[in-house]
Design a protein around this motif. Structure first.
Motif, PDB file in Angstrom:
ATOM      1  N   ILE A   6       0.885  -1.174   0.000  1.00  0.00           N
ATOM      2  CA  ILE A   6       0.000   0.000   0.000  1.00  0.00           C
ATOM      3  C   ILE A   6       0.919   1.219   0.000  1.00  0.00           C
ATOM      4  N   CYS A   7       0.840   2.000  -1.067  1.00  0.00           N
ATOM      5  CA  CYS A   7       1.823   3.078  -1.248  1.00  0.00           C
ATOM      6  C   CYS A   7       1.226   4.460  -0.975  1.00  0.00           C
ATOM      7  N   GLY A   8       2.086   5.368  -0.515  1.00  0.00           N
ATOM      8  CA  GLY A   8       1.687   6.772  -0.395  1.00  0.00           C
ATOM      9  C   GLY A   8       1.057   7.138   0.938  1.00  0.00           C
ATOM     10  N   LYS A  34       1.395  15.065  -4.944  1.00  0.00           N
ATOM     11  CA  LYS A  34       0.221  14.650  -4.163  1.00  0.00           C
ATOM     12  C   LYS A  34       0.548  13.894  -2.885  1.00  0.00           C
ATOM     13  N   ARG A  35       1.575  13.027  -2.955  1.00  0.00           N
ATOM     14  CA  ARG A  35       1.839  12.138  -1.816  1.00  0.00           C
ATOM     15  C   ARG A  35       3.227  12.340  -1.214  1.00  0.00           C
ATOM     16  N   LYS A  36       3.903  13.383  -1.664  1.00  0.00           N
ATOM     17  CA  LYS A  36       5.291  13.596  -1.215  1.00  0.00           C
ATOM     18  C   LYS A  36       5.326  13.931   0.277  1.00  0.00           C
ATOM     19  N   VAL A  79      14.328   0.375  -1.317  1.00  0.00           N
ATOM     20  CA  VAL A  79      14.358   1.589  -2.136  1.00  0.00           C
ATOM     21  C   VAL A  79      13.661   1.310  -3.470  1.00  0.00           C
ATOM     22  N   GLN A  80      12.714   2.169  -3.836  1.00  0.00           N
ATOM     23  CA  GLN A  80      12.041   2.058  -5.148  1.00  0.00           C
ATOM     24  C   GLN A  80      12.462   3.248  -6.004  1.00  0.00           C
ATOM     25  N   LEU A  81      13.100   2.957  -7.131  1.00  0.00           N
ATOM     26  CA  LEU A  81      13.581   4.017  -8.036  1.00  0.00           C
ATOM     27  C   LEU A  81      12.568   4.166  -9.166  1.00  0.00           C
ATOM     28  N   PHE A 124       6.441  -2.923 -12.627  1.00  0.00           N
ATOM     29  CA  PHE A 124       5.913  -2.516 -13.925  1.00  0.00           C
ATOM     30  C   PHE A 124       4.683  -1.643 -13.709  1.00  0.00           C
ATOM     31  N   ASP A 125       4.756  -0.436 -14.262  1.00  0.00           N
ATOM     32  CA  ASP A 125       3.719   0.574 -14.028  1.00  0.00           C
ATOM     33  C   ASP A 125       3.292   1.150 -15.377  1.00  0.00           C
ATOM     34  N   HIS A 126       2.121   1.768 -15.384  1.00  0.00           N
ATOM     35  CA  HIS A 126       1.626   2.390 -16.615  1.00  0.00           C
ATOM     36  C   HIS A 126       2.352   3.689 -16.939  1.00  0.00           C
ATOM     37  N   SER A 128       4.274   7.487 -14.976  1.00  0.00           N
ATOM     38  CA  SER A 128       5.425   7.979 -14.215  1.00  0.00           C
ATOM     39  C   SER A 128       5.238   7.832 -12.714  1.00  0.00           C
ATOM     40  N   GLY A 129       4.105   7.235 -12.281  1.00  0.00           N
ATOM     41  CA  GLY A 129       3.899   6.991 -10.851  1.00  0.00           C
ATOM     42  C   GLY A 129       2.684   7.692 -10.298  1.00  0.00           C
ATOM     43  N   GLY A 130       1.861   6.901  -9.581  1.00  0.00           N
ATOM     44  CA  GLY A 130       0.707   7.472  -8.897  1.00  0.00           C
ATOM     45  C   GLY A 130      -0.370   8.020  -9.812  1.00  0.00           C
ATOM     46  N   THR A 131      -0.457   7.498 -11.030  1.00  0.00           N
ATOM     47  CA  THR A 131      -1.413   8.037 -12.004  1.00  0.00           C
ATOM     48  C   THR A 131      -2.805   7.440 -11.843  1.00  0.00           C
ATOM     49  N   GLY A 132      -2.878   6.263 -11.208  1.00  0.00           N
ATOM     50  CA  GLY A 132      -4.167   5.584 -11.104  1.00  0.00           C
ATOM     51  C   GLY A 132      -4.573   4.910 -12.403  1.00  0.00           C
ATOM     52  N   GLU A 133      -3.657   4.807 -13.344  1.00  0.00           N
ATOM     53  CA  GLU A 133      -3.983   4.160 -14.631  1.00  0.00           C
ATOM     54  C   GLU A 133      -3.145   2.913 -14.837  1.00  0.00           C
ATOM     55  N   ALA A 150       2.015  -2.636 -10.809  1.00  0.00           N
ATOM     56  CA  ALA A 150       1.508  -1.373 -10.255  1.00  0.00           C
ATOM     57  C   ALA A 150       0.756  -0.597 -11.329  1.00  0.00           C
ATOM     58  N   GLY A 151       0.035   0.405 -10.871  1.00  0.00           N
ATOM     59  CA  GLY A 151      -0.657   1.297 -11.797  1.00  0.00           C
ATOM     60  C   GLY A 151      -2.139   0.989 -11.886  1.00  0.00           C
ATOM     61  N   GLY A 152      -2.912   1.801 -11.199  1.00  0.00           N
ATOM     62  CA  GLY A 152      -4.365   1.718 -11.351  1.00  0.00           C
ATOM     63  C   GLY A 152      -5.011   0.459 -10.808  1.00  0.00           C
ATOM     64  N   ILE A 153      -4.343  -0.224  -9.874  1.00  0.00           N
ATOM     65  CA  ILE A 153      -4.996  -1.391  -9.271  1.00  0.00           C
ATOM     66  C   ILE A 153      -6.012  -0.884  -8.241  1.00  0.00           C
ATOM     67  N   LEU A 169       1.570  -6.979  -5.675  1.00  0.00           N
ATOM     68  CA  LEU A 169       0.734  -5.918  -6.249  1.00  0.00           C
ATOM     69  C   LEU A 169       0.942  -4.647  -5.431  1.00  0.00           C
ATOM     70  N   ASP A 170       1.023  -3.526  -6.136  1.00  0.00           N
ATOM     71  CA  ASP A 170       1.299  -2.244  -5.505  1.00  0.00           C
ATOM     72  C   ASP A 170       0.110  -1.317  -5.766  1.00  0.00           C
ATOM     73  N   VAL A 171      -0.506  -0.840  -4.702  1.00  0.00           N
ATOM     74  CA  VAL A 171      -1.742  -0.059  -4.847  1.00  0.00           C
ATOM     75  C   VAL A 171      -1.594   1.290  -4.144  1.00  0.00           C
ATOM     76  N   SER A 172      -1.962   2.362  -4.837  1.00  0.00           N
ATOM     77  CA  SER A 172      -1.937   3.678  -4.195  1.00  0.00           C
ATOM     78  C   SER A 172      -3.264   4.404  -4.416  1.00  0.00           C
ATOM     79  N   SER A 173      -3.462   4.986  -5.613  1.00  0.00           N
ATOM     80  CA  SER A 173      -4.714   5.727  -5.877  1.00  0.00           C
ATOM     81  C   SER A 173      -5.949   4.874  -5.611  1.00  0.00           C
ATOM     82  N   GLY A 174      -5.850   3.593  -5.878  1.00  0.00           N
ATOM     83  CA  GLY A 174      -7.004   2.681  -5.780  1.00  0.00           C
ATOM     84  C   GLY A 174      -7.501   2.453  -4.364  1.00  0.00           C
TER      85      GLY A 174
HETATM   86  O1  LIG Z   1       2.230   8.109  -5.800  1.00  0.00           O
HETATM   87  C1  LIG Z   1       2.871   9.045  -6.272  1.00  0.00           C
HETATM   88  O2  LIG Z   1       2.473  10.211  -6.167  1.00  0.00           O
HETATM   89  C2  LIG Z   1       4.169   8.772  -6.988  1.00  0.00           C
HETATM   90  C3  LIG Z   1       4.951   9.854  -7.368  1.00  0.00           C
HETATM   91  C4  LIG Z   1       6.150   9.639  -8.028  1.00  0.00           C
HETATM   92  C5  LIG Z   1       6.584   8.358  -8.304  1.00  0.00           C
HETATM   93  C6  LIG Z   1       5.816   7.261  -7.929  1.00  0.00           C
HETATM   94  C7  LIG Z   1       4.600   7.443  -7.274  1.00  0.00           C
HETATM   95  N1  LIG Z   1       3.814   6.389  -6.886  1.00  0.00           N
HETATM   96  C8  LIG Z   1       3.951   5.043  -7.362  1.00  0.00           C
HETATM   97  O3  LIG Z   1       3.091   4.828  -8.465  1.00  0.00           O
HETATM   98  C9  LIG Z   1       2.691   3.477  -8.541  1.00  0.00           C
HETATM   99  C10 LIG Z   1       1.234   3.305  -8.923  1.00  0.00           C
HETATM  100  O4  LIG Z   1       0.368   4.136  -8.288  1.00  0.00           O
HETATM  101  P1  LIG Z   1      -1.220   4.093  -8.564  1.00  0.00           P
HETATM  102  O5  LIG Z   1      -1.770   2.892  -7.820  1.00  0.00           O
HETATM  103  O6  LIG Z   1      -1.468   4.031 -10.023  1.00  0.00           O
HETATM  104  O7  LIG Z   1      -1.725   5.361  -7.946  1.00  0.00           O
HETATM  105  C11 LIG Z   1       3.034   2.883  -7.188  1.00  0.00           C
HETATM  106  O8  LIG Z   1       4.182   2.073  -7.421  1.00  0.00           O
HETATM  107  C12 LIG Z   1       3.492   4.023  -6.350  1.00  0.00           C
HETATM  108  O9  LIG Z   1       4.609   3.584  -5.608  1.00  0.00           O
END
Ligand SMILES: O=C(O)c1ccccc1N[C@@H]1O[C@H](COP(=O)(O)O)[C@@H](O)[C@H]1O
Length: 197
Positions: A6-8, A34-36, A79-81, A124-126, A128-133, A150-153, A169-174
């Protein structure tokens, strides 16, 4: 069973939610808007977090000294780059710290899976991060390291995500409502990932 991250996390309530439902990993984001969170906020959140939950620090092209400070002071465990970090950056980072590293890869097409970073996990993400897509998960290819998807889960696609051949699975916006982590969504995502009734 797949790992769940659970991220952010930003608020003490968020720590309370994850302590209650206990995902395997949580993420503190040190990038974007948004989550910094700051070093001091992260230190405060970590103080109250269950020690069984691993903390991933999420960075985008960050100064290595800042990453090092968070690791050496036990604020983060992995560390996540999530930027354009190169193998040269990773080599220098590994001379300073000894924790697992996750390299995020933006999936655009089949070629995106041709990766060769000296890290422990890929994510693997859609975007640049935290897009919810999400990207098209039918594109997923096996690589030579464990993978976080990751990405929009969210609650509408978690069952499909659970069928994918990935480590976690990595979930943030969801698991947010109106930009804040939502207790019920975290509860349900963790329950579904654990296949609990
Ligand atoms: O969450 C952010 O704001 C963010 C900013 C910069 C880099 C990564 C970020 N989050 C990462 O994005 C993915 C997917 O997020 P989502 O579920 O689509 O919202 C996740 O790995 C977060 O660690």
């Amino acid at each position: 069973m797949k790992k769940i991250k659970i991220c952010g996390l930003k608020r003490s309530e968020d720590v309370d939610y994850v302590n209650t439902y206990q995902p395997d990993y949580v993420g503190f984001v040190f990038a974007g808007k948004k989550r910094k969170i700051t070093y001091d906020q992260a230190k405060e959140l970590k103080k109250d977090l269950l020690s069984s939950i691993q903390v991933v620090g999420v960075f985008v092209n960050e100064d290595i000294s800042f990453v090092e400070k968070l690791v050496k002071n036990d604020v983060i465990d992995l560390v996540q780059l999530h930027g354009q970090e190169t193998n040269e950056y990773i080599k220098i980072l590994k001379q300073k710290i000894d924790v697992p590293i996750i390299k995020a890869i933006q999936i655009k097409n089949d070629d995106s899976f041709n990766v060769d970073y000296d890290v422990d996990y890929y994510l693997f993400d859609h975007g640049s991060g935290g897009t919810g897509e999400s990207f098209d998960w039918s594109m997923l290819k096996e690589v030579n390291k464990p993978v976080f998807l990751a990405g929009g889960i969210n609650l509408s696609n978690i069952d499909e995500a659970l069928k994918m051949n990935v480590y976690g699975l990595d979930v943030s916006s969801g698991v947010e409502t109106d930009g804040f982590k939502d207790r019920e969504k975290i509860k349900e995502i963790v329950r579904r990932a654990r296949n609990e009734r």
